[in-house]
Design a protein around this motif. Sequence first.
Motif, PDB file in Angstrom:
ATOM      1  N   ASP A 322       0.839  -1.226   0.000  1.00  0.00           N
ATOM      2  CA  ASP A 322       0.000   0.000   0.000  1.00  0.00           C
ATOM      3  C   ASP A 322       0.868   1.267   0.000  1.00  0.00           C
ATOM      4  OD1 ASP A 322      -2.251  -1.534   0.058  1.00  0.00           O
ATOM      5  OD2 ASP A 322      -2.536  -1.410   2.255  1.00  0.00           O
ATOM      6  N   VAL A 323       1.910   1.197   0.803  1.00  0.00           N
ATOM      7  CA  VAL A 323       2.814   2.380   0.857  1.00  0.00           C
ATOM      8  C   VAL A 323       3.461   2.612  -0.491  1.00  0.00           C
ATOM      9  CG1 VAL A 323       4.941   3.306   1.865  1.00  0.00           C
ATOM     10  CG2 VAL A 323       3.203   2.225   3.313  1.00  0.00           C
ATOM     11  N   ARG A 324       3.906   1.545  -1.126  1.00  0.00           N
ATOM     12  CA  ARG A 324       4.570   1.689  -2.413  1.00  0.00           C
ATOM     13  C   ARG A 324       3.607   2.262  -3.447  1.00  0.00           C
ATOM     14  NH1 ARG A 324       6.470  -3.018  -2.797  1.00  0.00           N
ATOM     15  NH2 ARG A 324       4.672  -3.932  -3.961  1.00  0.00           N
ATOM     16  N   GLY A 325       2.393   1.793  -3.416  1.00  0.00           N
ATOM     17  CA  GLY A 325       1.413   2.312  -4.376  1.00  0.00           C
ATOM     18  C   GLY A 325       1.140   3.796  -4.157  1.00  0.00           C
ATOM     19  N   PHE A 326       1.063   4.165  -2.900  1.00  0.00           N
ATOM     20  CA  PHE A 326       0.844   5.610  -2.612  1.00  0.00           C
ATOM     21  C   PHE A 326       2.020   6.452  -3.097  1.00  0.00           C
ATOM     22  CE2 PHE A 326       1.603   9.147   0.299  1.00  0.00           C
ATOM     23  CZ  PHE A 326       0.468   9.917   0.042  1.00  0.00           C
ATOM     24  N   HIS A 327       3.227   5.941  -2.820  1.00  0.00           N
ATOM     25  CA  HIS A 327       4.431   6.711  -3.212  1.00  0.00           C
ATOM     26  C   HIS A 327       4.505   6.833  -4.724  1.00  0.00           C
ATOM     27  CE1 HIS A 327       8.374   8.434  -2.843  1.00  0.00           C
ATOM     28  NE2 HIS A 327       8.851   7.509  -3.724  1.00  0.00           N
ATOM     29  N   GLU A 328       4.200   5.754  -5.422  1.00  0.00           N
ATOM     30  CA  GLU A 328       4.251   5.820  -6.881  1.00  0.00           C
ATOM     31  C   GLU A 328       3.234   6.828  -7.395  1.00  0.00           C
ATOM     32  OE1 GLU A 328       3.602   1.810  -8.030  1.00  0.00           O
ATOM     33  OE2 GLU A 328       5.719   1.203  -7.738  1.00  0.00           O
ATOM     34  N   SER A 329       2.088   6.917  -6.732  1.00  0.00           N
ATOM     35  CA  SER A 329       1.063   7.896  -7.129  1.00  0.00           C
ATOM     36  C   SER A 329       1.568   9.326  -6.942  1.00  0.00           C
ATOM     37  CB  SER A 329      -0.212   7.662  -6.313  1.00  0.00           C
ATOM     38  OG  SER A 329      -1.175   8.682  -6.602  1.00  0.00           O
ATOM     39  N   VAL A 330       2.264   9.532  -5.828  1.00  0.00           N
ATOM     40  CA  VAL A 330       2.817  10.886  -5.572  1.00  0.00           C
ATOM     41  C   VAL A 330       3.839  11.259  -6.628  1.00  0.00           C
ATOM     42  CG1 VAL A 330       4.211  12.265  -3.979  1.00  0.00           C
ATOM     43  CG2 VAL A 330       2.337  10.843  -3.116  1.00  0.00           C
ATOM     44  N   VAL A 331       4.700  10.305  -6.997  1.00  0.00           N
ATOM     45  CA  VAL A 331       5.741  10.580  -7.975  1.00  0.00           C
ATOM     46  C   VAL A 331       5.119  10.893  -9.328  1.00  0.00           C
ATOM     47  CG1 VAL A 331       7.638   9.540  -9.272  1.00  0.00           C
ATOM     48  CG2 VAL A 331       7.506   9.243  -6.787  1.00  0.00           C
ATOM     49  N   ARG A 332       4.081  10.087  -9.696  1.00  0.00           N
ATOM     50  CA  ARG A 332       3.432  10.343 -10.971  1.00  0.00           C
ATOM     51  C   ARG A 332       2.813  11.755 -10.995  1.00  0.00           C
ATOM     52  NH1 ARG A 332       1.668   5.054 -10.297  1.00  0.00           N
ATOM     53  NH2 ARG A 332      -0.346   5.838  -9.525  1.00  0.00           N
ATOM     54  N   ASN A 333       2.178  12.129  -9.886  1.00  0.00           N
ATOM     55  CA  ASN A 333       1.547  13.470  -9.811  1.00  0.00           C
ATOM     56  C   ASN A 333       2.613  14.591  -9.899  1.00  0.00           C
ATOM     57  OD1 ASN A 333      -1.014  12.400  -9.642  1.00  0.00           O
ATOM     58  ND2 ASN A 333      -1.027  12.375  -7.393  1.00  0.00           N
ATOM     59  N   ARG A 334       3.747  14.424  -9.240  1.00  0.00           N
ATOM     60  CA  ARG A 334       4.805  15.454  -9.269  1.00  0.00           C
ATOM     61  C   ARG A 334       5.359  15.615 -10.673  1.00  0.00           C
ATOM     62  NH1 ARG A 334       8.108  18.506  -6.394  1.00  0.00           N
ATOM     63  NH2 ARG A 334      10.304  18.657  -6.983  1.00  0.00           N
ATOM     64  N   ARG A 335       5.587  14.450 -11.334  1.00  0.00           N
ATOM     65  CA  ARG A 335       6.109  14.515 -12.685  1.00  0.00           C
ATOM     66  C   ARG A 335       5.105  15.211 -13.611  1.00  0.00           C
ATOM     67  NH1 ARG A 335       8.867   8.582 -13.660  1.00  0.00           N
ATOM     68  NH2 ARG A 335      10.821   9.017 -12.517  1.00  0.00           N
ATOM     69  N   ARG A 336       3.835  14.886 -13.419  1.00  0.00           N
ATOM     70  CA  ARG A 336       2.813  15.526 -14.244  1.00  0.00           C
ATOM     71  C   ARG A 336       2.805  17.045 -14.005  1.00  0.00           C
ATOM     72  NH1 ARG A 336      -1.196  13.032 -12.309  1.00  0.00           N
ATOM     73  NH2 ARG A 336      -0.969  11.174 -13.624  1.00  0.00           N
ATOM     74  N   TYR A 337       2.920  17.447 -12.727  1.00  0.00           N
ATOM     75  CA  TYR A 337       2.932  18.883 -12.379  1.00  0.00           C
ATOM     76  C   TYR A 337       4.144  19.581 -13.000  1.00  0.00           C
ATOM     77  CZ  TYR A 337       3.720  23.102  -9.656  1.00  0.00           C
ATOM     78  OH  TYR A 337       3.973  24.380  -9.267  1.00  0.00           O
ATOM     79  N   LEU A 338       5.314  18.954 -12.833  1.00  0.00           N
ATOM     80  CA  LEU A 338       6.533  19.575 -13.375  1.00  0.00           C
ATOM     81  C   LEU A 338       6.466  19.667 -14.889  1.00  0.00           C
ATOM     82  CD1 LEU A 338       9.285  17.908 -11.123  1.00  0.00           C
ATOM     83  CD2 LEU A 338       8.457  20.269 -11.040  1.00  0.00           C
ATOM     84  N   ALA A 339       5.887  18.667 -15.528  1.00  0.00           N
ATOM     85  CA  ALA A 339       5.762  18.704 -16.985  1.00  0.00           C
ATOM     86  C   ALA A 339       4.843  19.840 -17.425  1.00  0.00           C
ATOM     87  CB  ALA A 339       5.233  17.343 -17.486  1.00  0.00           C
ATOM     88  N   ASP A 340       3.739  19.994 -16.667  1.00  0.00           N
ATOM     89  CA  ASP A 340       2.829  21.102 -16.998  1.00  0.00           C
ATOM     90  C   ASP A 340       3.542  22.447 -16.831  1.00  0.00           C
ATOM     91  OD1 ASP A 340       0.854  19.331 -17.570  1.00  0.00           O
ATOM     92  OD2 ASP A 340      -0.150  19.487 -15.599  1.00  0.00           O
ATOM     93  N   GLU A 341       4.316  22.636 -15.785  1.00  0.00           N
ATOM     94  CA  GLU A 341       5.041  23.882 -15.542  1.00  0.00           C
ATOM     95  C   GLU A 341       6.066  24.151 -16.636  1.00  0.00           C
ATOM     96  OE1 GLU A 341       4.837  26.387 -13.178  1.00  0.00           O
ATOM     97  OE2 GLU A 341       2.894  25.406 -12.778  1.00  0.00           O
TER      98      GLU A 341
END
Length: 582
Positions: A322-341
């Motif tokens: 569960d922790v790994r899945g949450f962390h992977e979700s956070v990383v995906r969201n950060r990458r998406r945010y940085l790409a948008d910026e």
Amino acid sequence: MLRQLSADDARFRTVDFKPGVNLLVADTTETSTDEDSRNSTGKSSLIELLHFLLGARADVKSLPTRKALRRTAFTLELDWSQTPDGRLAVTRSGARPEVVRLNHDIDPDHDVLFDMDGPVDVPNPRWQQLIDRELFGLRADHQGLTGRAMLSFLIRRVASHSFNQATRTHNQQSEADAAANLAYLLGLDWKLAAGYREIAAREATRRQLRQAVSDPVWGRIVGNTADLRGQITLAEDELRRISQQITEFRVVPQYEELQRRADEIDHRIRSLNSQDAIDLRNLGDLKAAVEETTDTAVRYLEPVYRELDILLGEQVRRRFDDVRGFHESVVRNRRRYLADEIRSTEAALVERKAERGRLGVELQTVLRILAEGGALDALTALQQALAHKQAAVQALRHRYDAAQTLESSALEIKAKKVELQRSLAADLGERRMQTEEATLLFSEYAQRLYGHGRSAYLAIEAGPSSLKITPRIDSDDSRGIGNMVIFCFDLTLAVLAHRHGRGPDFLVHDSHLFDGVDDRQLFAALTLASEVSAREGLQYIASLNSDDLAKIERRGYDASEVVLTPRLTDAYEAGGLFGFRF
């Protein structure tokens, strides 16, 4: 002729004149002492009063303006053809010397509604003009001639040192001025003689300018042609440059608005450049952050725990998933945010680049318009600069002309002198009748005084600086003979001027003329004056000391009809002309 000299002071001793010779005699009294003197009896004062009443300029040194005489009104009665009775009474006082009172209005230029016969006050300058016209026949075309100057020859004044030489009446009188008036009296071409006066004035001006050029201050104002020529060249070149700017100048409508728009564009481009710099720095940081963002693995925990002989149960492993899945979700969201910026920043950079391009084109257009023309104020300023420069160039040209005239004036003056001298010499040759008449009269009078063996003549020639009129009597240059030269010369002037309608019918001599004169010449002079006066219709007035009169009476001179009443004496109070001493 002069008829009477009087005053409104009862003490004044009225003098009545008559045709022919009039002798005003100064006596010594039986009670006279060595301290008494006939020099203060009023003989010379008579001359001063005649000049005063005939328009002489009065100042604080004039006899009638002295404190003792200032309130006295003096009157001269003389012949005047324009009056009903042929007489004119002239009244003037030292209190109001600028005004002359005439008992008849003789001014032909007066426009009056009714003819009125009575006293009239005229300014003294106008009285002088009336004298010019009536006594000497001068009109408006006789520029430079004055009756006052000619009267100074016919009534010589001791105070002006007029007995120093025959052809001048005072020390400061220019030779050219005296010669012009003498030429008129003698019937010569006075205009040519007066031409020397103009040349003399130019020479005086030239001397003053030459002195000014040498002065360190005035020299910068006058200058010289070499310096001024260079200054004019530079000034004219600058004038052409300003003129060309004005010719090529085009007034731009709404110049100020365009100038403001150019400033706004420049400011916007600078702002865009600053924003680009910030975004480029942020873009680098965003890309670096993307690279640092990775997936976090937790699988290594189970082997680690096994090494430690710790067995993880199924529940714990599920928790780790569960922790790994949450962390992977956070990383995906950060990458998406940085790409948008990154995409947003890159888009802003592209948009600003395009805007800079548009603004650059607009700025070039505005700057080209501004470079090709200017505002109306700028054109006005250029026109004002042009006007100032034109005035400066014109001033330099005037200075150049003046400097050039000054430098060339010496040759021009010399050439005019030569030309005038040649013209005057030719005119004297044409006026041989007038020169011979004057020379023969003078010679006749001189030989009556000194005998026929004495050479006497008038030398009249065109000199380099003036018409030269020189009366000569072969003599030992004694003072007495010098005075008799003046007597013969004055008598010649008076006769010729009256004979030809160029002068009045009187001649007046002060007793100083007879100082040092031998009694034989004095006798001959007064006898000659009587004969000439009777023959020419002249009036001769002279003052004389009683001892001189006694000498010529012993030689047979009959003074019974010519001595004026009253006879003046050296009695302290009442014996003089004014009836009192002051």
